[in-house]
Design an enzyme around this catalytic site. Sequence first.
Site, PDB file in Angstrom:
ATOM      1  N   SER A 136       0.855  -1.180   0.000  1.00 28.43           N
ATOM      2  CA  SER A 136       0.000   0.000   0.000  1.00 28.43           C
ATOM      3  C   SER A 136       0.888   1.224   0.000  1.00 28.43           C
ATOM      4  CB  SER A 136      -0.881  -0.007   1.260  1.00 28.43           C
ATOM      5  OG  SER A 136      -1.545   1.229   1.431  1.00 28.43           O
ATOM      6  N   TYR A 149      -2.977  -0.429  10.199  1.00 27.97           N
ATOM      7  CA  TYR A 149      -2.883  -0.779   8.775  1.00 27.97           C
ATOM      8  C   TYR A 149      -1.498  -0.433   8.238  1.00 27.97           C
ATOM      9  CZ  TYR A 149      -4.180  -1.253   3.853  1.00 27.97           C
ATOM     10  OH  TYR A 149      -4.239  -1.638   2.535  1.00 27.97           O
ATOM     11  N   LYS A 153       1.299  -3.070   6.552  1.00 28.59           N
ATOM     12  CA  LYS A 153       1.819  -2.955   5.190  1.00 28.59           C
ATOM     13  C   LYS A 153       3.317  -2.639   5.170  1.00 28.59           C
ATOM     14  CE  LYS A 153      -1.869  -4.145   3.028  1.00 28.59           C
ATOM     15  NZ  LYS A 153      -1.900  -5.439   2.307  1.00 28.59           N
TER      16      LYS A 153
END
Length: 227
Positions: A136, A149, A153
Site C-alpha cells: 500500500s 494498517y 503494510k
Amino acid sequence: MTKLILITGISRGLGYVLTEKFIQEGHTVIGCARSQTIVEKLTHRFGNPHNFAVVDVADEGQVKAWAEDILKQYEPPDLLINNAAIANHPAPLWEVPTEEFSQLIDINIKGVVHIIRYFVPAMIEKRRGIIVNLSSGWGRSTSPLVAPYCASKWAIEGLTRALAQELPAGMAAIPLNPGIIHTEILEVCFGEEAANYTPLSQWVLKAAPFILELQPTDNGVPLTVPS
C-alpha cells in the site's frame, strides 16, 4: 502463455476484479475468501478448471488443508498474489480495540506468511513462480488514524524484500503498491471521499497486464501499479 494464478481475498475489491480479468484473459484462477456466498457465486459462474474455496488465511490449519488439496489437483502456481487484507476503523492507535488490532495483524501479516509457508515450497521445488504481496502507499508512508494498517503494510514491504533474498534464481517476491483505488477498504478509511479515487473497473485494466508481465528480474523491487 496461460498462467495458473492463485489469489487470496477474491470476494471483493482488487481480488474480485483481478479474478474476473485473469479468467477473461484465458488464465486459470485458484482463489479463496471467507465469504461462502461469493465463493459459491464464483464457482457457479466460472467452474472448472478454476477453483474457489472458503478459507480464512488467518487460520493456519485452514490454509494448510487448502494447500494440500490444491497441490494434489494442480501444479504449483505460476503467480501467487497475497491480496487478502482488512483496514482498521480510523482511530488514534491507543483507541483501536485490542481484538480489532489482533485480527488485522492475523489477516494482513500472518495470513500472508501462512500462504507462503504452504504454497511457496512447491514453487521453489520447481524453481519458478512469482509471488506478489500487495502492499500500500501506507506501506511506504504514514497517516494518522490508520497506524495498525500502516504497521501491517510496512511489515509486508520488509517481509517480501527479505523473502526475495531467500528465493532461488528464476523466482521473484515483489511488494506491490496497487495505488489508491475506490474499494471498501478505502471507504473505511476515507468515507465518502473514497468515491473520488480510481474505480476498480478502470484500475484492473492497467493492473492485470502489469502483474502478468512481472519477471524474476523484479525480485525484491518495491513496485507500484501505473496510474
